[in-house]
Design an enzyme around this catalytic site. Structure first.
Site, PDB file in Angstrom:
ATOM      1  N   GLU A 144     -10.547  89.523 -17.297  1.00 17.30           N
ATOM      2  CA  GLU A 144      -9.398  90.431 -17.176  1.00 17.30           C
ATOM      3  C   GLU A 144      -9.092  91.199 -18.397  1.00 17.30           C
ATOM      4  O   GLU A 144      -8.070  91.788 -18.628  1.00 17.30           O
ATOM      5  CB  GLU A 144      -8.218  89.583 -16.538  1.00 17.30           C
ATOM      6  CG  GLU A 144      -8.251  89.234 -15.277  1.00 17.30           C
ATOM      7  CD  GLU A 144      -7.172  88.407 -14.558  1.00 17.30           C
ATOM      8  OE1 GLU A 144      -6.904  88.616 -13.274  1.00 17.30           O
ATOM      9  OE2 GLU A 144      -6.313  88.032 -15.414  1.00 17.30           O
ATOM     10  N   GLU A 230     -13.938  72.473  -0.015  1.00 17.75           N
ATOM     11  CA  GLU A 230     -15.317  71.876   0.163  1.00 17.75           C
ATOM     12  C   GLU A 230     -15.638  71.418  -1.164  1.00 17.75           C
ATOM     13  O   GLU A 230     -16.841  70.660  -1.455  1.00 17.75           O
ATOM     14  CB  GLU A 230     -16.496  72.862   0.327  1.00 17.75           C
ATOM     15  CG  GLU A 230     -16.177  73.359   1.668  1.00 17.75           C
ATOM     16  CD  GLU A 230     -16.284  72.423   3.093  1.00 17.75           C
ATOM     17  OE1 GLU A 230     -17.197  71.584   3.028  1.00 17.75           O
ATOM     18  OE2 GLU A 230     -15.317  72.445   3.871  1.00 17.75           O
ATOM     19  N   ASP A 258      -7.701  78.316 -11.453  1.00 18.41           N
ATOM     20  CA  ASP A 258      -7.409  78.470 -12.803  1.00 18.41           C
ATOM     21  C   ASP A 258      -7.006  76.902 -13.317  1.00 18.41           C
ATOM     22  O   ASP A 258      -7.446  76.567 -14.417  1.00 18.41           O
ATOM     23  CB  ASP A 258      -6.337  79.237 -13.218  1.00 18.41           C
ATOM     24  CG  ASP A 258      -6.379  80.685 -13.115  1.00 18.41           C
ATOM     25  OD1 ASP A 258      -7.703  81.164 -13.344  1.00 18.41           O
ATOM     26  OD2 ASP A 258      -5.561  81.376 -12.638  1.00 18.41           O
TER      27      ASP A 258
HETATM   28  N1  LIG Z   1      -7.409  73.229  -0.085  1.00 20.32           N
HETATM   29  C1  LIG Z   1      -7.788  72.471  -1.032  1.00 20.32           C
HETATM   30  N2  LIG Z   1      -7.895  71.121  -0.950  1.00 20.32           N
HETATM   31  C2  LIG Z   1      -8.747  70.327  -2.027  1.00 20.32           C
HETATM   32  N3  LIG Z   1      -8.922  70.968  -3.079  1.00 20.32           N
HETATM   33  C3  LIG Z   1      -8.863  72.230  -3.347  1.00 20.32           C
HETATM   34  C4  LIG Z   1      -8.334  72.975  -2.248  1.00 20.32           C
HETATM   35  N4  LIG Z   1      -8.506  74.378  -2.495  1.00 20.32           N
HETATM   36  C5  LIG Z   1      -8.979  74.330  -3.863  1.00 20.32           C
HETATM   37  N5  LIG Z   1      -9.294  72.845  -4.321  1.00 20.32           N
HETATM   38  C6  LIG Z   1      -9.851  72.708  -5.407  1.00 20.32           C
HETATM   39  O1  LIG Z   1      -9.703  73.705  -6.532  1.00 20.32           O
HETATM   40  C7  LIG Z   1     -10.965  73.952  -6.978  1.00 20.32           C
HETATM   41  C8  LIG Z   1     -11.081  75.571  -7.055  1.00 20.32           C
HETATM   42  O2  LIG Z   1     -10.524  76.263  -5.985  1.00 20.32           O
HETATM   43  P1  LIG Z   1     -11.226  77.548  -5.235  1.00 20.32           P
HETATM   44  O3  LIG Z   1     -12.832  77.124  -5.102  1.00 20.32           O
HETATM   45  O4  LIG Z   1     -10.452  78.127  -4.189  1.00 20.32           O
HETATM   46  O5  LIG Z   1     -11.331  78.570  -6.678  1.00 20.32           O
HETATM   47  P2  LIG Z   1     -10.995  80.121  -6.749  1.00 20.32           P
HETATM   48  O6  LIG Z   1     -11.586  80.884  -5.492  1.00 20.32           O
HETATM   49  O7  LIG Z   1     -11.073  80.612  -7.986  1.00 20.32           O
HETATM   50  O8  LIG Z   1      -9.257  80.161  -6.408  1.00 20.32           O
HETATM   51  P3  LIG Z   1      -8.251  81.263  -6.692  1.00 20.32           P
HETATM   52  O9  LIG Z   1      -8.731  82.434  -6.937  1.00 20.32           O
HETATM   53  O10 LIG Z   1      -7.245  81.147  -5.416  1.00 20.32           O
HETATM   54  O11 LIG Z   1      -7.309  80.467  -7.869  1.00 20.32           O
HETATM   55  C9  LIG Z   1     -11.963  73.687  -5.941  1.00 20.32           C
HETATM   56  O12 LIG Z   1     -13.513  73.618  -6.480  1.00 20.32           O
HETATM   57  C10 LIG Z   1     -11.367  72.617  -5.395  1.00 20.32           C
HETATM   58  O13 LIG Z   1     -11.940  71.351  -6.226  1.00 20.32           O
END
Ligand SMILES: Nc1ncnc2c1ncn2[C@@H]1O[C@H](COP(=O)(O)OP(=O)(O)OP(=O)(O)O)[C@@H](O)[C@H]1O
Length: 310
Positions: A144, A230, A258
């Site tokens: 960003e 996942e 984050d």
């Molecule tokens: N519904 C969930 N249940 C349990 N753990 C989760 C869940 N959602 C996210 N996490 C944990 O948080 C980590 C990061 O989430 P995600 O993969 O959604 O990142 P992102 O897409 O960068 O998220 P965002 O942009 O919404 O902050 C995942 O690898 C997981 O370990």
């Protein structure tokens, strides 16, 4: 572990004021709709990751730029309250970055971002922050802020400092930036963009091992792909490993990435190996999704220990 570093983590990144209004539905072009009272929250990926790491107990500094305005002062206050060192937060040059967010009743967001001062964080600002850059065990960045600024961070890193990049919003990355990443941390969408993949991502989960190998071939020393509920996948020269998610009832996934990233880099700085640090990231991400908001959802280390086993 030696104590020659002043900071466990220096985050180089953005700070935004998130201006949020709830609406029944979004306006069409030329139309006005009434919404809820305005809520103003501190945000931006750099500030979020710095706050998340500090809350976990890391000695954290932020290199960022805010405007000389009320939003900038709000952001500085929230960073100080979280115990983030703001001595490298520059002020002025443009208004503080702002995200204008409308949220509809189903929880879907529409967001317009004005980068403002974030776009004015320059390579010269990085050079001015050289003593801080050399005083950090780990330096992390997101996108960003200008890519040239991240390039200057990579060029000036000290030999003992570990660098982690979360390329969000995603963009193709120059080889020298990729080569410095240990790890490169991406979600599925970011993985596709960094790889230049134009596929529809329909079989994303199944393809993540392939993506990890493809990303490693671009030069980073290690890769982490986050996979939401996942969990995550980690990869380096020794191979790939799945990191399971911690099962929870999610109420708001804002800031999960984050929280995960901050926890991961915090633990890497403390000497954990990549799978162990990512498992801690998954625990912190899981706690964050059980709470509303971004910075408001980030737990302390004690809260992580109480809420998740391991
Ligand atoms: N519904 C969930 N249940 C349990 N753990 C989760 C869940 N959602 C996210 N996490 C944990 O948080 C980590 C990061 O989430 P995600 O993969 O959604 O990142 P992102 O897409 O960068 O998220 P965002 O942009 O919404 O902050 C995942 O690898 C997981 O370990």
């Amino acid at each position: 572990m030696d104590d020659t570093y002043t900071y466990d983590l220096l985050v180089v990144g953005s700070a935004n004021a998130d201006l949020v209004i709830g609406v029944e539905r979004r306006p069409h072009a030329g139309e006005t709709v009434l919404g809820s009272d305005l809520a103003v929250h501190p945000g931006g990926k750099g500030a979020n990751q710095a706050v998340a790491a500090a809350r976990l107990g890391a000695r954290t500094a932020l290199l960022a730029r805010v405007g000389d305005d009320d939003h900038g002062r709000l952001l500085l206050d929230s960073l100080r309250t979280a115990d983030v060192d703001v001595s490298e937060v520059r002020t002025g040059g443009a208004p503080t970055g702002v995200a204008l967010i409308t949220v509809d009743p189903s929880g879907d967001n529409s967001i317009v971002v004005s980068p403002g001062a974030n776009a004015r964080l320059t390579p010269a600002d990085v050079r001015d922050a050289l003593p801080a850059l050399r005083s950090a065990r780990v330096v992390s960045a997101q996108l960003e802020i200008p890519l040239d600024t991240v390039g200057e961070v990579v060029r000036l890193l000290g030999p003992g400092t570990r660098f982690a990049l979360n390329p969000s919003p995603p963009a193709p990355l120059p080889p020298e930036v990729l080569a410095a990443c240990d790890p490169l941390i991406v979600n599925e969408h970011e993985a596709r963009v960094v790889l230049g993949d134009t596929g529809d991502g329909a079989a994303a989960g199944e393809r993540s091992e392939d993506w990890a190998r493809g990303l490693l071939a671009l030069g980073p020393r290690s890769v982490v792909i986050t996979l939401g509920a996942e969990g995550a996948l980690v990869a380096d020269a020794r191979g790939t490993a799945r990191v399971p998610a911690v099962p929870v009832s999610a109420v708001d996934t804002t800031g999960a990435g984050d929280a995960f990233t901050a926890a991961l880099v915090r633990r890497l700085g403390a000497g954990d190996d990549l799978p162990t640090a990512a498992a801690y990231g998954a625990r912190v991400g899981a706690v964050a999704v059980t709470r509303r908001g971004a910075q408001a959802s980030f737990p302390t280390a004690d809260e992580v220990a109480r809420a998740t086993a391991g």
